[in-house]
Design an enzyme around this catalytic site. Structure first.
Site, mmCIF file in Angstrom:
data_model
loop_
_atom_site.group_PDB
_atom_site.id
_atom_site.type_symbol
_atom_site.label_atom_id
_atom_site.label_comp_id
_atom_site.label_asym_id
_atom_site.label_seq_id
_atom_site.Cartn_x
_atom_site.Cartn_y
_atom_site.Cartn_z
ATOM 1 C CG ASP A 66 26.394 -47.308 -53.042
ATOM 2 O OD1 ASP A 66 25.631 -48.034 -52.400
ATOM 3 O OD2 ASP A 66 26.022 -46.573 -53.993
ATOM 4 C CD GLU A 89 25.363 -52.261 -53.349
ATOM 5 O OE1 GLU A 89 24.174 -52.497 -53.115
ATOM 6 O OE2 GLU A 89 25.749 -51.192 -53.856
ATOM 7 C CG HIS A 140 20.317 -50.425 -47.103
ATOM 8 N ND1 HIS A 140 21.501 -51.133 -47.214
ATOM 9 C CD2 HIS A 140 20.406 -49.435 -48.006
ATOM 10 C CE1 HIS A 140 22.253 -50.586 -48.142
ATOM 11 N NE2 HIS A 140 21.611 -49.548 -48.641
ATOM 12 C CG ASP A 141 19.696 -51.552 -51.163
ATOM 13 O OD1 ASP A 141 19.121 -50.498 -50.821
ATOM 14 O OD2 ASP A 141 20.908 -51.609 -51.439
HETATM 15 C C1 NOJ Z 1 23.182 -49.217 -53.373
HETATM 16 C C2 NOJ Z 1 22.654 -48.861 -52.025
HETATM 17 O O1 NOJ Z 1 22.735 -49.979 -51.181
HETATM 18 C C3 NOJ Z 1 21.245 -48.360 -52.226
HETATM 19 O O2 NOJ Z 1 20.556 -48.205 -51.007
HETATM 20 C C4 NOJ Z 1 21.312 -47.073 -52.991
HETATM 21 O O3 NOJ Z 1 20.004 -46.626 -53.257
HETATM 22 C C5 NOJ Z 1 22.066 -47.274 -54.313
HETATM 23 N N1 NOJ Z 1 23.271 -48.014 -54.154
HETATM 24 C C6 NOJ Z 1 22.446 -45.961 -54.907
HETATM 25 O O4 NOJ Z 1 23.499 -45.405 -54.164
#
Ligand code: NOJ
Length: 535
Positions: A203, A266, A327-328
């Site tokens: 992450d 990520e 998911h974002d």
């Molecule tokens: C990236 C994640 O993909 C997201 O869903 C999350 O809210 C943030 N990082 C904080 O961990």
């Protein structure tokens, strides 16, 4: 690949599971690990090679698991460690790899480490998090903002200092400059590696190190009011610091001690910065996540330029990867429409590099409206319009109560067309997007040109450029040609170099096996994979 054998995470495809939304087995309306295990046969049938599971660690769920209170435990909401062990062994039995989501940038405010850290200025774990004195006027130490709205600093009355959180106040950032933090996190990685996991998606990996001097971020003069507040400033000092590469190399070394495990990072950065995360001498992330398809306008010329730019920017030996959604991010079908979602599927699964599929995209899930009273995402509550609930709705399996997702009340609503947009209804329908995904995955497995072959773009006449994108994939004596129509007009496409070509797969059913010589008729919103005949 220039002759050398590909490893599984290069030739294979990854499927992201958001565990809250995949399959519930205990009727609480939230998915769980047993639910994932129950759907492994589906994933094997679909033809993916690995699953990446978003966090299921013990968590108070302020950010739905991206706030970890124990890196080595399963939250009871999702099951138990025994359930996890059963899941991984069942996955491996089906030759499916398992990738976990690792969240090292921040813990939950409820993690025992933070409880210790905040207890006093002299606590041995004080420096495990990022504490600073108030700024000159008594306010926050600098102008850094939270990605979820508001300041990134919260004052803790116990000691009068501020702690830094790039996300929610419930997600304090760990201090990765501290070697004890690194060692503790490496132990957490080993805990899961020992249980057999095949890799990690890390992450916000570009956030791990912050500017040592905590300098203010510069103001962004192009800021638009519909953007999230974080964009008021360029994030040049709060993330993407050179020392982060050393941290990533440290994690990668932990993984490599266990063989061919994958480290996916990520990273939301422009291409020229993104590719630096392969690290010097490829000691960095195996796959720095490439989100460029999500951020580029959906036009053939823009996508063609992006692919060429990314291919050219990759370091020697750096393996590419592509993503359409997660998911974002808004669902791909919501962004480009149902017809173009099929082109997007073909693009994702024919480009050079590891594709990551997002659960539900294979049934064409689009924007599922979530009424305000059912809103869940804390970001959406802080900054209306930025909520991520619509892309996190339950997977739809069958035409039955809650589409087979849960016997209880689903934590987020299903799409209005769930009775026909579901796996059961689509799996035997030759026209469904699910069938298209499955055929693409099978084609990718059957043709090394697609999974590990080289890439080159095709030059098409200039007046086609805004709507058509064409490229070749080739290895040994096999050449495949991919033509994608990003528009809704029909085209007669000249076939560069002559020869006879067979349609291996079209996004429009019924054309497979057709031959073309000289030129090919490409229908509206149609994409094809062609194979050279007799060459
Ligand atoms: C990236 C994640 O993909 C997201 O869903 C999350 O809210 C943030 N990082 C904080 O961990």
């Amino acid at each position: 690949m220039s002759g050398s054998a590909a490893v599984w995470w290069q030739s294979g495809t990854v499927y992201q599971i958001y565990p809250r939304s995949f399959q519930d087995t205990d009727g609480d309306g939230v998915g769980d690990l047993r639910g994932i295990a129950a759907r492994l046969d589906y994933l094997a049938w679909l033809g993916v090679d690995a699953i990446w599971i978003s966090p299921f660690y013990r968590s108070p769920m302020a950010d739905f698991g991206y706030d970890v209170a124990d890196y080595c435990a399963v939250d009871p909401l999702f099951g138990s460690l025994e359930d996890f062990d059963a899941l991984i062994s069942e996955a491996h039995r089906r030759r499916l790899r398992v990738i976990l989501d690792f969240v090292p940038n921040h813990s939950s405010i409820e993690h025992p480490w933070f409880a210790e850290s905040r207890a006093s200025r002299t606590n041995p774990k004080r420096d495990w998090y990022i504490w600073r004195d108030p700024g000159p006027g008594g306010g926050p130490p600098n102008n850094w903002l939270s990605n979820f709205g508001g300041p990134a600093w919260t004052r803790d009355p116990a000691t009068g200092q501020y702690y830094y959180h790039a996300f929610l106040p419930e997600q304090p950032d760990l201090n990765w400059r501290n070697p004890e933090v690194r060692a503790a996190m490496h132990d957490a990685l080993r805990f899961w590696l020992e249980r057999g996991v095949d890799g990690f998606r890390v992450d916000v990996i570009w956030h791990l190190i912050k500017d040592e001097g905590f300098r203010d971020n510069p103001r962004n003069s192009d800021f638009q009011s519909d953007q999230a507040g974080i964009n008021r400033f360029h994030q040049v000092h709060s993330c993407d610091q050179p020392e982060v590469l050393d941290v990533i190399a440290g994690m990668r070394a932990v993984l490599r001690a266990y063989g061919e495990r994958v480290l996916i990072g990520e990273i939301y950065l422009p291409i020229e910065r993104l590719v630096t995360y392969y690290g010097p001498g490829l000691t960095g992330a195996d796959l720095p996540f490439n989100f460029q398809l999500i951020q580029t306008p959906w036009r053939a010329d823009a996508v063609a330029a992006l692919v060429a730019e990314y291919e050219a920017a990759l370091p020697e030996g750096g393996w590419p990867n592509w993503v359409l959604g997660n998911h974002d991010q808004p669902r791909i079908a919501a962004r480009v429409g149902e017809a173009q979602a099929r082109i997007a599927a073909m693009l994702l699964l024919t480009l050079r590099g590891t594709p990551t599929l997002y659960y539900g995209d294979e049934i064409g899930l689009g924007h599922v409206p979530v009424p305000p009273e059912r809103a869940q995402d804390p970001w959406g509550r802080n900054e209306p319009g930025h909520g991520r609930d619509p892309e996190r709705t339950p997977m739809q399996w069958e035409d039955g109560p809650n589409a087979g997702f849960t016997a209880g009340t689903p934590w987020l609503p299903l799409s209005a067309d769930a009775e026909r947009r579901n796996v059961d209804a689509m799996r035997d329908d030759s026209r469904s997007i699910l069938t298209l995904y499955r055929r693409l995955l099978s084609l990718r497995r059957d043709h090394a040109a697609l999974s590990i072959g080289h890439w080159r773009s095709l030059s098409l006449p200039a007046d086609f450029a805004a709507e058509l994108f064409g490229f070749e994939r080739f290895i040994g004596d096999e050449t495949l040609r991919i033509l994608l129509n990003f528009g809704n007009r029909e085209w007669g496409v000249p076939l560069e170099g002559g020869g006879t070509w067979t349609i291996l797969l079209s996004t429009c059913p019924g054309r497979a096996g057709d031959r073309a010589e000289g030129s090919l008729r490409l229908g509206p919103d149609e994409g094809v994979v062609l194979q050279a005949v007799g060459r």
